[in-house]
Design a protein around this motif. Structure first.
Motif, PDB file in Angstrom:
ATOM      1  N   TYR A 179     -55.794 -48.548 -33.379  1.00  0.00           N
ATOM      2  CA  TYR A 179     -56.177 -48.286 -34.765  1.00  0.00           C
ATOM      3  C   TYR A 179     -56.251 -46.786 -35.024  1.00  0.00           C
ATOM      4  O   TYR A 179     -55.796 -46.288 -36.061  1.00  0.00           O
ATOM      5  N   ILE A 180     -56.813 -46.054 -34.079  1.00  0.00           N
ATOM      6  CA  ILE A 180     -56.920 -44.600 -34.215  1.00  0.00           C
ATOM      7  C   ILE A 180     -55.535 -43.979 -34.309  1.00  0.00           C
ATOM      8  O   ILE A 180     -55.305 -43.038 -35.071  1.00  0.00           O
ATOM      9  N   LEU A 181     -54.576 -44.521 -33.563  1.00  0.00           N
ATOM     10  CA  LEU A 181     -53.206 -44.010 -33.623  1.00  0.00           C
ATOM     11  C   LEU A 181     -52.604 -44.214 -35.005  1.00  0.00           C
ATOM     12  O   LEU A 181     -51.875 -43.352 -35.510  1.00  0.00           O
ATOM     13  N   TYR A 182     -52.899 -45.358 -35.631  1.00  0.00           N
ATOM     14  CA  TYR A 182     -52.408 -45.592 -36.992  1.00  0.00           C
ATOM     15  C   TYR A 182     -53.007 -44.577 -37.962  1.00  0.00           C
ATOM     16  O   TYR A 182     -52.331 -44.061 -38.853  1.00  0.00           O
ATOM     17  N   VAL A 183     -54.298 -44.277 -37.800  1.00  0.00           N
ATOM     18  CA  VAL A 183     -54.956 -43.283 -38.652  1.00  0.00           C
ATOM     19  C   VAL A 183     -54.274 -41.932 -38.500  1.00  0.00           C
ATOM     20  O   VAL A 183     -53.994 -41.246 -39.490  1.00  0.00           O
ATOM     21  N   GLU A 184     -53.977 -41.538 -37.267  1.00  0.00           N
ATOM     22  CA  GLU A 184     -53.297 -40.265 -37.026  1.00  0.00           C
ATOM     23  C   GLU A 184     -51.882 -40.283 -37.592  1.00  0.00           C
ATOM     24  O   GLU A 184     -51.386 -39.261 -38.079  1.00  0.00           O
ATOM     25  N   GLY A 185     -51.247 -41.442 -37.525  1.00  0.00           N
ATOM     26  CA  GLY A 185     -49.900 -41.564 -38.075  1.00  0.00           C
ATOM     27  C   GLY A 185     -49.879 -41.357 -39.578  1.00  0.00           C
ATOM     28  O   GLY A 185     -49.004 -40.671 -40.116  1.00  0.00           O
ATOM     29  N   VAL A 186     -50.860 -41.936 -40.281  1.00  0.00           N
ATOM     30  CA  VAL A 186     -50.954 -41.756 -41.736  1.00  0.00           C
ATOM     31  C   VAL A 186     -51.253 -40.297 -42.062  1.00  0.00           C
ATOM     32  O   VAL A 186     -50.711 -39.739 -43.032  1.00  0.00           O
ATOM     33  N   LYS A 187     -52.079 -39.655 -41.262  1.00  0.00           N
ATOM     34  CA  LYS A 187     -52.384 -38.236 -41.491  1.00  0.00           C
ATOM     35  C   LYS A 187     -51.125 -37.385 -41.344  1.00  0.00           C
ATOM     36  O   LYS A 187     -50.845 -36.511 -42.184  1.00  0.00           O
ATOM     37  N   ALA A 188     -50.356 -37.648 -40.277  1.00  0.00           N
ATOM     38  CA  ALA A 188     -49.106 -36.903 -40.073  1.00  0.00           C
ATOM     39  C   ALA A 188     -48.140 -37.150 -41.228  1.00  0.00           C
ATOM     40  O   ALA A 188     -47.459 -36.231 -41.701  1.00  0.00           O
ATOM     41  N   LEU A 189     -48.088 -38.389 -41.697  1.00  0.00           N
ATOM     42  CA  LEU A 189     -47.214 -38.743 -42.813  1.00  0.00           C
ATOM     43  C   LEU A 189     -47.626 -37.978 -44.067  1.00  0.00           C
ATOM     44  O   LEU A 189     -46.788 -37.440 -44.793  1.00  0.00           O
ATOM     45  N   SER A 190     -48.932 -37.887 -44.321  1.00  0.00           N
ATOM     46  CA  SER A 190     -49.410 -37.215 -45.536  1.00  0.00           C
ATOM     47  C   SER A 190     -49.136 -35.716 -45.493  1.00  0.00           C
ATOM     48  O   SER A 190     -48.948 -35.086 -46.541  1.00  0.00           O
ATOM     49  N   LEU A 191     -49.107 -35.131 -44.316  1.00  0.00           N
ATOM     50  CA  LEU A 191     -48.837 -33.697 -44.184  1.00  0.00           C
ATOM     51  C   LEU A 191     -47.352 -33.385 -44.310  1.00  0.00           C
ATOM     52  O   LEU A 191     -46.972 -32.307 -44.781  1.00  0.00           O
ATOM     53  N   ALA A 192     -46.513 -34.331 -43.893  1.00  0.00           N
ATOM     54  CA  ALA A 192     -45.067 -34.078 -43.850  1.00  0.00           C
ATOM     55  C   ALA A 192     -44.361 -34.431 -45.155  1.00  0.00           C
ATOM     56  O   ALA A 192     -43.446 -33.717 -45.575  1.00  0.00           O
ATOM     57  N   LEU A 193     -44.756 -35.546 -45.780  1.00  0.00           N
ATOM     58  CA  LEU A 193     -44.051 -36.004 -46.983  1.00  0.00           C
ATOM     59  C   LEU A 193     -44.629 -35.313 -48.217  1.00  0.00           C
ATOM     60  O   LEU A 193     -45.378 -35.895 -49.004  1.00  0.00           O
ATOM     61  N   ILE A 194     -44.248 -34.076 -48.400  1.00  0.00           N
ATOM     62  CA  ILE A 194     -44.856 -33.248 -49.446  1.00  0.00           C
ATOM     63  C   ILE A 194     -44.415 -33.666 -50.852  1.00  0.00           C
ATOM     64  O   ILE A 194     -45.037 -33.272 -51.841  1.00  0.00           O
ATOM     65  N   LYS A 195     -43.349 -34.461 -50.955  1.00  0.00           N
ATOM     66  CA  LYS A 195     -42.859 -34.895 -52.270  1.00  0.00           C
ATOM     67  C   LYS A 195     -43.263 -36.323 -52.610  1.00  0.00           C
ATOM     68  O   LYS A 195     -42.834 -36.863 -53.627  1.00  0.00           O
ATOM     69  N   LEU A 196     -44.104 -36.929 -51.777  1.00  0.00           N
ATOM     70  CA  LEU A 196     -44.463 -38.333 -51.977  1.00  0.00           C
ATOM     71  C   LEU A 196     -45.167 -38.537 -53.321  1.00  0.00           C
ATOM     72  O   LEU A 196     -46.156 -37.877 -53.632  1.00  0.00           O
ATOM     73  N   ARG A 197     -44.627 -39.473 -54.122  1.00  0.00           N
ATOM     74  CA  ARG A 197     -45.197 -39.796 -55.429  1.00  0.00           C
ATOM     75  C   ARG A 197     -45.807 -41.195 -55.463  1.00  0.00           C
ATOM     76  O   ARG A 197     -46.758 -41.437 -56.194  1.00  0.00           O
ATOM     77  N   LYS A 198     -45.244 -42.120 -54.679  1.00  0.00           N
ATOM     78  CA  LYS A 198     -45.697 -43.511 -54.719  1.00  0.00           C
ATOM     79  C   LYS A 198     -45.743 -44.059 -53.298  1.00  0.00           C
ATOM     80  O   LYS A 198     -44.797 -43.901 -52.528  1.00  0.00           O
TER      81      LYS A 198
END
Length: 544
Positions: A179-198
């Motif tokens: 579960y902690i790995l999934y949390v870290e994965g979402v954090k990495a995703l939020s930092l990398a996908l700077i154009k995410l709208r939806k």
């Protein structure tokens, strides 16, 4: 149809393209009516092929892949969610056409993420901005990092309902290593996908911390969908919302179907309620609010009304706790609600609908299914007074219908209604659906699921509503189609699952011959011989 050996007309290609685009823009489903035009001449074929923007691949078609992508050079959307075969290989083949301007890719309903194929695809086709990979059976944390690696410019991402993850969280509810790995994965995703709208994270293993990272880091984020995310509390949602005040669309729910406790409902008291409401109404540009299976208070609806949030879509599906006063206050002070969903509301009655319709002048669609105090009178009140209303869902409403079909004649004709869902209504019979067909002659979708009193009346409906494209008769086990002795010119999708012995192979053959545009049939438990299946396939019908 007339063909000649020379040019079809004096009109240049650009003029024909404008004409064909006008046909498509009027109704996207009319694309199939361009097929006959493409057979007129090579000129028309060369004009029409580039107009196709989306493509769905169902079965392995390796010999045809190259001709397909040479013909349809302007494709922007690929749907591979129903593809059965080696998806990695298919993606590699598609990647050999780097000139494609593919912006949207759907690879849902697969055992795993096709990592190798996606890497090759991303290297050669760099225009992708939307990825849908919902219901992946074995979605791992490494898949999140793969998405970040391959598609850093993504604007839309759907990783909803990963099946393996849901099962795992049941065993390790909150602080498991995975579960902690999934949390870290979402954090990495939020930092990398700077154009995410939806983003759609419904059913995904995230918690308050990962949601906070997502809304804080994704500066352009406009829409968040997170149904059945049971480890997120309302305090967590409230804190995250304050990090992204520009959010325009928010969707979340209470307890899911996986047996987890309804944390969001249990926390909605005292200070938590005020904190949550304050955070929600701080979203001054909120146009869509979708809540499901939650206990909400009238104070939430009062606050939205006071702040004048510009809601055009309001969903309170299966929500409890609020009253008629709350919904009246919101709708009476709101401006421009176009889509309203009050499914499974326990207090709404016909008189309430009469009192509310004057605030719903912009209404386009409404869902009142499961409102057991309503009758079809509410339906006619809405269509009579809401002139933009094109879709109504009133499945499983009050069992006691008032009046008879003759009394409904006075309601007149309402051509604006295009979609009508009336499934699971025990009072629905042949007499009533024939009357509905007279009142709503422009229906394009009619859903009569599990209407057990309907039999031959459906034939008269098809005669009166000649624009029907989608007809759902699932569970209508008394339905009979042998009286269709006329052409049904536009029917494209027919669902006959669960009809039992009343629909035979002979009847199906008769139906297909009359429905000249039929392309998809769901037969459910109806078994057809191989010969009959080949007959349907030759006529272009996909059997489900």
């Amino acid at each position: 149809m007339v063909t000649t050996t020379h040019s079809n007309s004096y009109l240049p290609d650009d003029c024909w393209k404008c004409i064909f685009k006008f046909i498509i823009d009027e109704d996207d489903n009319n694309r199939r009516y361009l097929y006959p035009l493409s057979a007129v001449s090579k000129q028309f074929l060369s004009i029409i092929d580039p107009l196709r923007l989306s493509l769905t691949v169902l079965n392995p078609t390796r010999p045809l892949i190259r001709p397909l992508f040479k013909r349809f050079t302007n494709l922007t959307s690929l749907n591979l969610s129903r593809f059965h075969g080696d998806l990695n290989n298919l993606l590699r083949q598609i990647s050999r056409f780097p000139s494609l301007n593919i912006k949207s890719l759907n690879i849902s309903n697969k055992p795993t993420i096709p990592a190798d194929g996606l890497r090759v695809f991303a290297q050669n086709i760099t225009t992708l901005t939307s990825l849908t990979c919902s219901k992946i059976a074995n979605f791992n944390t490494t898949d999140l990092f793969l998405i970040v690696e391959c598609f850093p410019l993504h604007e839309e991402l759907d990783v909803s309902y990963p099946l393996y993850s849901q099962k795992y969280i049941l065993r390790y509810p909150l602080y498991g290593e995975k579960y902690i790995l999934y949390v870290e994965g979402v954090k990495a995703l939020s930092l990398a996908l700077i154009k995410l709208r939806k983003v759609n994270l419904s059913g995904f293993p995230i918690n308050n911390q990962s949601l906070f990272h997502l809304l804080k880091n994704c500066k352009l984020l406009e829409e968040v969908i997170m149904f059945d995310c049971d480890q997120i509390s309302r305090e967590g949602i409230a804190s995250a919302l304050r990090e992204r005040p520009t959010l325009s669309s928010l969707s979340f729910s209470g307890s899911s179907s996986y047996g987890m406790p309804d944390i969001t409902a249990l926390c909605f008291i005292g200070f938590t309620a005020s904190y949550f409401i304050g955070s929600l109404v701080s979203l001054k540009g909120l146009t869509c609010l979708s809540l499901r299976s939650l206990y909400i208070l009238d104070e939430l609806l009062y606050s939205i009304a006071r702040e004048g949030l510009p809601l055009t879509r309001l969903v309170l599906r299966k929500c409890t706790g609020y009253s008629y006063d709350g919904i009246f206050c919101l709708l009476s002070k709101g401006h421009g609600v176009q889509h309203l969903d009050l499914e499974d509301n326990m207090f709404l009655n016909d008189q309430h609908v009469v009192q509310l319709y004057s605030f719903l002048g912009d209404l386009i669609s409404i869902n009142l299914s499961g409102c057991d105090k309503l009758t079809e009178r509410a339906l006619f009140t809405l269509v009579k007074n809401c002139h933009s209303l094109s879709e109504i869902k009133m499945e499983h409403i009050g069992s006691k219908s008032r009046g008879n079909s003759e009394s409904l004649v006075d309601f007149g004709v309402y051509p604006q209604l295009k979609s009508l869902f009336l499934g699971r209504n025990s009072w629905l019979n042949d007499e009533r659906i024939i009357m509905f067909a007279s009142i709503f002659p422009n229906l394009q979708l009619l859903d009569l699921t599990s209407s057990t009193q309907i039999s031959e009346g459906i034939c008269e409906v098809l005669r009166k509503c000649c624009k029907i494209k989608h007809l759902n008769l699932s569970g209508c086990y008394k339905v009979k189609l042998h009286s269709i002795n006329f052409v049904v010119p536009k029917l494209e999708v027919l669902d006959l699952s669960g009809v039992g012995r009343y629909v035979t192979e002979k009847g199906m053959k008769h139906m297909v011959e009359r429905c000249t545009q039929l392309r998809e049939i769901n037969l459910g438990d109806l078994h057809l011989s191989d010969e009959k299946r080949k007959f349907f396939s030759r006529r272009g019908c996909l059997l489900c």
